[in-house]
Design an enzyme around this catalytic site. Structure first.
Site, mmCIF file in Angstrom:
data_model
loop_
_atom_site.group_PDB
_atom_site.id
_atom_site.type_symbol
_atom_site.label_atom_id
_atom_site.label_comp_id
_atom_site.label_asym_id
_atom_site.label_seq_id
_atom_site.Cartn_x
_atom_site.Cartn_y
_atom_site.Cartn_z
ATOM 1 N N HIS A 268 -66.594 10.523 51.751
ATOM 2 C CA HIS A 268 -67.719 11.403 51.398
ATOM 3 C C HIS A 268 -68.219 12.493 52.128
ATOM 4 C CE1 HIS A 268 -71.568 12.084 49.623
ATOM 5 N NE2 HIS A 268 -72.357 11.046 49.826
ATOM 6 N N HIS A 307 -62.367 15.322 43.416
ATOM 7 C CA HIS A 307 -63.792 15.046 43.240
ATOM 8 C C HIS A 307 -63.984 14.188 41.999
ATOM 9 C CE1 HIS A 307 -68.147 15.321 43.240
ATOM 10 N NE2 HIS A 307 -67.927 15.846 44.443
ATOM 11 N N ASP A 363 -65.641 20.478 50.798
ATOM 12 C CA ASP A 363 -65.354 20.333 52.141
ATOM 13 C C ASP A 363 -64.001 20.716 52.507
ATOM 14 O OD1 ASP A 363 -67.421 18.439 52.756
ATOM 15 O OD2 ASP A 363 -66.541 16.758 51.969
HETATM 16 N N1 ACO Z 1 -54.796 13.997 47.482
HETATM 17 C C1 ACO Z 1 -53.892 13.387 46.493
HETATM 18 N N2 ACO Z 1 -54.122 12.794 45.488
HETATM 19 C C2 ACO Z 1 -55.443 12.432 45.277
HETATM 20 C C3 ACO Z 1 -56.438 13.032 45.814
HETATM 21 C C4 ACO Z 1 -56.248 13.635 46.976
HETATM 22 N N3 ACO Z 1 -57.333 14.328 47.602
HETATM 23 N N4 ACO Z 1 -57.636 12.718 45.236
HETATM 24 C C5 ACO Z 1 -57.197 11.920 44.069
HETATM 25 N N5 ACO Z 1 -55.833 11.927 44.116
HETATM 26 C C6 ACO Z 1 -55.119 11.131 43.105
HETATM 27 C C7 ACO Z 1 -55.278 9.580 43.114
HETATM 28 O O1 ACO Z 1 -54.114 9.206 43.812
HETATM 29 C C8 ACO Z 1 -54.889 9.052 41.891
HETATM 30 O O2 ACO Z 1 -53.501 9.424 41.324
HETATM 31 P P1 ACO Z 1 -52.793 8.113 40.338
HETATM 32 O O3 ACO Z 1 -53.595 8.309 39.265
HETATM 33 O O4 ACO Z 1 -51.525 8.611 40.641
HETATM 34 O O5 ACO Z 1 -53.049 6.862 41.388
HETATM 35 C C9 ACO Z 1 -55.545 10.152 41.110
HETATM 36 O O6 ACO Z 1 -55.717 11.349 41.807
HETATM 37 C C10 ACO Z 1 -57.190 9.762 40.842
HETATM 38 O O7 ACO Z 1 -57.755 9.494 42.003
HETATM 39 P P2 ACO Z 1 -58.926 8.624 42.151
HETATM 40 O O8 ACO Z 1 -58.894 8.168 43.641
HETATM 41 O O9 ACO Z 1 -58.973 7.365 41.107
HETATM 42 O O10 ACO Z 1 -60.263 9.697 42.034
HETATM 43 P P3 ACO Z 1 -61.680 9.241 42.664
HETATM 44 O O11 ACO Z 1 -62.605 9.844 41.413
HETATM 45 O O12 ACO Z 1 -61.913 7.812 42.427
HETATM 46 O O13 ACO Z 1 -61.660 9.763 44.042
HETATM 47 C C11 ACO Z 1 -62.227 11.244 45.802
HETATM 48 C C12 ACO Z 1 -62.462 11.234 44.278
HETATM 49 C C13 ACO Z 1 -62.841 9.953 46.528
HETATM 50 C C14 ACO Z 1 -63.187 12.446 46.159
HETATM 51 C C15 ACO Z 1 -60.998 11.689 45.832
HETATM 52 O O14 ACO Z 1 -60.267 12.667 45.204
HETATM 53 C C16 ACO Z 1 -60.521 11.833 47.243
HETATM 54 O O15 ACO Z 1 -60.086 10.538 48.016
HETATM 55 N N6 ACO Z 1 -60.350 13.048 47.951
HETATM 56 C C17 ACO Z 1 -60.058 13.222 49.167
HETATM 57 C C18 ACO Z 1 -61.386 13.176 49.892
HETATM 58 C C19 ACO Z 1 -62.380 14.087 50.084
HETATM 59 O O16 ACO Z 1 -61.998 15.252 50.002
HETATM 60 N N7 ACO Z 1 -63.885 13.590 49.638
HETATM 61 C C20 ACO Z 1 -64.723 14.478 49.459
HETATM 62 C C21 ACO Z 1 -65.322 14.438 48.280
HETATM 63 S S1 ACO Z 1 -66.632 15.526 47.927
HETATM 64 C C22 ACO Z 1 -67.982 15.122 48.910
HETATM 65 O O17 ACO Z 1 -68.223 13.771 48.875
HETATM 66 C C23 ACO Z 1 -68.801 15.968 49.504
#
Ligand code: ACO
Length: 444
Positions: A268, A307, A363
């Site tokens: 987050h 996201h 971010d």
């Molecule tokens: N890098 C690489 N792969 C990713 C990323 C990433 N940043 N984000 C998602 N994926 C992939 C996952 O591995 C998954 O792949 P799969 O289907 O092959 O297993 C797919 O994309 C879907 O990912 P989920 O984790 O199911 O997506 P979710 O909606 O649950 O997660 C989140 C959202 C937590 C923001 C995620 O994208 C992430 O971890 N990003 C990096 C952390 C980040 O930047 N957070 C800030 C969010 S904005 C905020 O809070 C202000």
């Protein structure tokens, strides 16, 4: 257009149910009415992460993640970032409408009157270890505010709610700056009421021996816009936390501490810190392709990318990228920006990221700007918390007055052991080493 309802047939019993659709949703309690017999508990919906569940009705923030749209109370984020101030936007978020001049002046005055901290609160902060993470200090100190303002328990009194809102928005920068100064062993700086919200924050952070701190107007405005961009984001993890904790009818300081704790996590508000650390780890533009391959192989994530809601460019990231240019003209260019721009370019052409609709989020660039402005990485989530306080306060208050809301208490699907008799310690068979390891489990 057909009827605004859903017909569900339970194939176990052959019974059909008509479930009304309202505002694009069906009520989960209608699903509970689907039973195989009278003593059946009723069907539940299973939704880990609540990604398919609307838990509230809200009029604060609208997001269309596919189209990359973000609006506070109907106003597009780019218009607010271009024309508003953080305090004006905070008024809009908290009260629902833009203020007229008189209301804005009164609001600014009232917030400014609440920027000082009780001396004992400062002593409380001094109890933290010298190298404590400022976000840990912030979480603890915001919770401690509830002991200074026991009147905050009157959550059904609108005047009390207003007062706590002003205190929270007013004191958050002071607590944040004190946490920063403490970590450097520097004396706290008193708020300067002549300065703007962002200008005063810069003064409390960076003032040294000069009689009056004069903020750089470009950095002051950039920080103010960053606060606007972070002010609210509908039902994100920390908004959900403040609503869930607030639903127990605890005071708003305790509930805000829970929200700040949620924001601290790397998925987050901790993501901007993680994004900058990642860019530093990559180190140079040449190393980007091999880093991307590692991410695609499942070894870590591209921090600042992806996201839960945006499946398009995060509109805040576009605005932040623009702010970066102005900031770098003042501070000199941060070398990480070249790596970030190239990383974004390569990722956005890569099928892995295209297929999963992973774009830069707020971010990805905010940390680079914060760093150029002289903030240590540990302060990044703290800066996020300052801006987000107005959103938290609004989400909390909206929940408190919502008569449909009850204490948040989800159901579970129990998949554990069936009933079994307790075995006294002396009678339990001694498990083999392997079994003991299994018993120890993965959870703790
Ligand atoms: N890098 C690489 N792969 C990713 C990323 C990433 N940043 N984000 C998602 N994926 C992939 C996952 O591995 C998954 O792949 P799969 O289907 O092959 O297993 C797919 O994309 C879907 O990912 P989920 O984790 O199911 O997506 P979710 O909606 O649950 O997660 C989140 C959202 C937590 C923001 C995620 O994208 C992430 O971890 N990003 C990096 C952390 C980040 O930047 N957070 C800030 C969010 S904005 C905020 O809070 C202000």
């Amino acid at each position: 257009m057909g009827k605004e309802s859903l017909t569900i047939t339970d194939n176990r019993t052959g019974t059909s149910y008509e479930v009304p659709i309202e505002d694009g949703a069906i009520s989960a309690s209608a699903i509970r009415k689907i039973k195989t017999s009278d003593d059946d508990f009723g069907l539940l919906t299973y939704d880990p992460g609540l990604s398919a569940t609307a838990s509230v009705k809200s009029a604060i923030t609208y997001i269309d993640g596919d189209a990359g749209i973000l609006r506070y109370r109907g106003y597009p984020i780019d218009q607010l970032a271009a024309h508003s101030s953080y305090l004006e936007t905070a008024y809009l978020i908290v009260k629902g409408e833009l203020p007229d001049r008189q209301a804005l002046e009164a609001w600014e005055h009232n917030i400014t009157m609440h920027t000082m901290l009780h001396e004992n609160l400062k002593k409380f902060m001094e109890g933290f270890r010298y190298d404590a993470h400022p976000m840990g200090i912030l979480v603890g100190t915001v919770a401690a505010l509830s002991t200074f303002y026991p009147d905050a328990k009157n959550i059904d009194d609108v005047e009390s709610r207003r007062l706590q809102a002003r205190r929270l928005i007013g004191k958050m920068p002071t607590i944040a700056a004190a946490a920063y100064r403490y970590s450097l062993g520097l004396p706290y700086v008193q708020p300067d009421n002549d300065l703007s919200y962002a200008g005063n924050f810069l003064s409390m952070l960076f003032k040294m021996t000069e009689l009056k701190y004069v903020p750089n107007p470009v950095l002051e405005r950039a920080l103010d816009v960053l606060f606007i961009l972070h002010a609210d984001h509908e039902q994100n993890c920390s908004a959900n936390a403040i609503r869930a904790v607030g639903s127990s009818r605890v005071d708003p300081y305790s509930a805000t501490a829970a929200a700040a704790a949620a924001l601290y996590g790397p998925l987050h508000g901790g993501a901007n810190e993680a994004a900058v650390n990642m860019l530093k780890e990559i180190g140079s533009v040449e190393k980007i392709p091999q880093f991307i391959e590692k991410v695609k192989a499942g070894e870590g994530r591209l921090m600042g990318f992806g996201h839960r809601v945006y499946k398009n460019y995060d509109p805040r990231a576009t605005i932040i990228k623009r702010i970066a240019d102005g900031v770098f003209e003042e501070t000199g260019k941060n070398s990480l920006i070249d790596i970030a721009v190239e990383l974004e370019r390569i990722a956005l052409q890569d099928d892995y990221f295209i297929d999963r609709k992973l774009y830069p989020n707020v971010d990805f660039y905010s940390g680079i700007i914060y760093e150029a402005m002289g903030f240590p990485t540990a302060m990044f989530p703290v800066l996020f918390a300052i801006g987000r306080t107005s959103g938290w306060v609004a989400q909390w208050a909206e929940n408190v007055i919502d008569e449909e809301q009850r204490i948040v208490r989800p159901r579970q699907l129990y998949l554990g052991a069936d009933t079994r008799d307790f075995v006294p310690l002396t009678e339990r068979p001694k498990p083999a080493t392997r079994e003991r390891k299994l018993l120890a489990g993965k959870m703790l």
